[in-house]
Design an enzyme around this catalytic site. Structure first.
Site, mmCIF file in Angstrom:
data_model
loop_
_atom_site.group_PDB
_atom_site.id
_atom_site.type_symbol
_atom_site.label_atom_id
_atom_site.label_comp_id
_atom_site.label_asym_id
_atom_site.label_seq_id
_atom_site.Cartn_x
_atom_site.Cartn_y
_atom_site.Cartn_z
ATOM 1 N N ASP A 1 59.372 61.940 3.670
ATOM 2 C CA ASP A 1 60.806 61.990 3.935
ATOM 3 C C ASP A 1 61.225 63.459 4.074
ATOM 4 O O ASP A 1 61.319 64.185 3.090
ATOM 5 C CB ASP A 1 61.521 61.315 2.766
ATOM 6 C CG ASP A 1 63.035 61.324 2.899
ATOM 7 O OD1 ASP A 1 63.588 62.158 3.641
ATOM 8 O OD2 ASP A 1 63.671 60.482 2.227
ATOM 9 N N HIS B 1 58.632 81.080 23.704
ATOM 10 C CA HIS B 1 59.591 79.986 23.889
ATOM 11 C C HIS B 1 59.869 79.733 25.347
ATOM 12 O O HIS B 1 59.962 78.609 25.798
ATOM 13 C CB HIS B 1 60.932 80.349 23.217
ATOM 14 C CG HIS B 1 61.006 79.907 21.797
ATOM 15 N ND1 HIS B 1 62.173 79.559 21.198
ATOM 16 C CD2 HIS B 1 60.042 79.747 20.870
ATOM 17 C CE1 HIS B 1 61.933 79.225 19.955
ATOM 18 N NE2 HIS B 1 60.660 79.334 19.717
#
Lengths: 438, 438
Positions: free
Chosen positions: A296, A393
């Protein structure tokens, strides 16, 4: 005019989609096919995934990939990652390769204690409450023996219950602060079940305690819930090598690189605006493994960010030093993870991820996740202090823009070349595409 | 003996899987089929998703569903969510339904300014640097005109650049603190491209500035990067209704419910162990929408958690009051989101999610995401102060355990009934299954 719908959750998946199409997607009829395009070809697999949660209409894809060449405590591993963010897996792989030649990642679990609280309000004599707690503690512990039976077989269970006076914060506010060892399970359901049972037992015992007056018997349990703040469930990871073995290229020497890297870390330690993004980069690595292994990520995020501000100011989770010519880079973070229970038993790709990791224990998974975080941060800070973050990027970004514009393989090749020397923006790519298409 | 692999990223997907199978999955031959089981039946769709990131081997499924009946500023909406956690969509739907009858969610964006910094070290006369900055600011702004062209057409761009003296934190540490309006895009690439250009221009201009001596010309840019801490990009959401219209049942009156709810919030405001989990629950709602709409949940998580500790202690993001018989529940959070650019243009299910939301602007998406967060927290705190969190969780948990044990529909029905009155644990479910199977 849209009207509220009742009984939506009881509809079949196809009926839910029909309602959605005629209510919100009238102008987007293609949406129906897209939703169905993502159903698994195998009905049993599809149904399995639908039952993970409520009102499921389709499957949202996150790329599932691996970053190989991680040398972790002497073992060479490939780390599975689920992430939608370009460059994360590439950066992890690069950092892995770099450190694999320099002794790899040293990582160890410091402790594994989880915790939860029964929060309650008690207006009355504090000494009486303390006496009551001492007398009642065995009954509290005993009341969960059925719930903890299996966990105790595996070496876990309830470690302790403490009565904590928080009346300086809120009138009459006390806690049962409870600690747990949950072995290979993350333990959320286990801990919450124990806490709710403690709360029930507490209410019964309070009522039976003859020393309490009527007001004191009004003790009110507000809530019983685990904490995702787990500062006693910590892992420490580090890398180290001689400064002379650090990166260098035409632009920067080993020594200058080390110094710049240290300054970047120092800035992240003292400047919250930078610290937030610095730690966000760490989480890029951590969450990708947390997701791939069925854990989680909201729990992990909350616990780690709260730990990052434990000293009163939001600060970097990683630290670096150079001593006697040796560069060292390390991180200590809280991590509550599981490798049994929950999605780990249910999601077939999670099972594959755990197989790739050689069926780790929860402790081993803590180590692997921490390594992914440190690697990610090393790669990010290295880029930032050398070429800048955009070079890497932008290559992925450019590819994504080209895809969104349906560029052909030839067009992609030409523009990848062109944009080695030009700034990538949506409009500049569109312009260049138009140029070569005309 | 496992050996490092070189050129892994250059291999084809099938070759990567082959390597993985013979290196890490020798004891798990079924893994190959599982990885392939999750490939999309359509090759073009599959390739699209593989190109989002590096070394992609398969698609990791998160359930994609909707929570209907959200009344937001008078408009009835269905909110798409991607989450693996059971109960999140169910809880959102329940909270939506409850507030839909009580005026719905009121939400508004307070501001939308994003920021980033050029971090640099300057050893020299501070007045000279201030003079230099004043003179050079127009050249800095001008140097990004090509990058900002398209953004300016859409009404965004660079808002300001400030020189900030941080030398009290680190020797010689200054920033160009830059603010941006990025309209409907999240703006990470835009901001980083601007910042890197500012840094380049700064270096050139410093070198040309005659007043600087040689040491001062050694000004060193450490890094240029956006901040995910965005306290000037805020949204506020609230719900309100008369206390007499709040929940009640046999166990609790309206007034007692309101009081208990307020106490639970007060505890989360002052107690970090509780605040972390409290806010984690908010993020369950927020991240599910952030993911479904193609935004970056690590960025959102980092910014929000850092905001939660801005006053020196980690605290609740939500607040509640009762005044003149009116219950009010609200939250203010920073949120930097986009509805154009990045995955929003690429991921077909993200496009569907945005269609379901009636093609929101970034501002509208901020509102919707904030609503999902407040709704989730309302549902969680309501459960905590009434029936406890486990009742709802355990039903889904039970279903998941039954699936992992391949329970038949008949077995499921019988055990769903049985576990209405018994505590769900892995072992208790296994025992009961064995009982009815024998």
């Amino acid at each position: 005019m849209i009207t509220p719908i009742t009984g939506f959750s009881k509809l079949k998946k196809e009926e839910k989609i029909d309602w959605l199409l005629k209510t919100y997607l009238k102008d987007s009829p293609a949406s129906e096919n897209i939703l169905k395009q993502y159903w698994n070809k195998n009905d049993t697999v599809q149904q399995l995934h639908e039952e993970f949660t409520e009102n499921t209409l389709s499957n949202f894809y996150l790329p599932f990939g691996i970053a190989p060449n991680f040398l972790i405590n002497g073992k060479l591993m490939a780390i599975p990652m689920a992430t939608e963010e370009s460059s994360v897996i590439a950066a992890a792989s690069k950092a892995a390769k770099f450190w694999q030649n320099r002794g790899g990642f040293k990582v160890n679990v410091l402790n594994t204690t989880k915790n939860g609280q029964v929060h309650f309000i008690y207006i009355g004599d504090h000494d009486k409450l303390n006496d009551f707690f001492k007398i009642t503690k065995p009954a509290l512990l005993n009341s969960v023996s059925e719930i903890t039976k299996n966990m105790r077989k595996r070496g876990g269970g309830v470690l302790d219950i403490e009565l904590v006076d928080k009346t300086d914060l809120v009138d009459g506010y006390f806690q049962l602060h409870c600690t747990f060892e949950t072995k290979d399970s993350m333990g959320a359901n286990f801990i919450n079940s124990c806490l709710e049972k403690f709360a029930d037992t507490l209410k019964v015992e309070v009522n039976n305690y003859q020393e309490f007056n009527e007001e004191e018997k009004q003790l009110e349990v507000i809530m019983s819930i685990l904490s995702n703040y787990v500062p006693e469930c910590m892992v420490k990871v580090e890398v180290a090598c001689p400064v002379s073995e650090l990166y260098d290229d035409n632009h920067i020497s080993h020594e200058a690189f080390a110094e710049k890297f240290l300054t970047a870390i120092k800035i992240a330690e003292v400047e919250p605006y930078r610290a937030v993004t610095h730690n966000k980069g760490i989480m890029n690595g951590i969450d990708a493994v947390v997701l791939a292994t069925g854990n989680d990520f909201r729990a992990v995020e909350a616990g780690i960010h709260a730990y990052a501000c434990k000293d009163g100011s939001y600060s970097s989770l990683t630290h670096a030093s150079v001593e006697n010519g040796v560069f060292k880079f390390w991180m200590e973070i809280p991590l509550a993870l599981g490798t049994v229970g929950g999605l780990t038993n249910l999601h077939p790709l999670v099972k594959v991820a755990l197989e790739i990791l050689q069926k780790p224990s929860a402790r081993e998974l803590m180590e692997i996740v921490a390594v992914a975080g440190l690697a990610q941060n090393f790669a990010a800070v290295k880029s930032l202090v050398t070429n800048g973050i955009q070079q890497g990027h932008m290559k992925m970004h450019l590819m994504n823009i080209l895809n969104s514009q349906n560029a052909s393989p030839d067009e992609k090749e030409e523009l990848l070349h062109y944009f080695k020397k030009h700034t990538v923006t949506h409009s500049s790519v569109a312009e260049q595409l138009e140029r070569i298409r005309n």
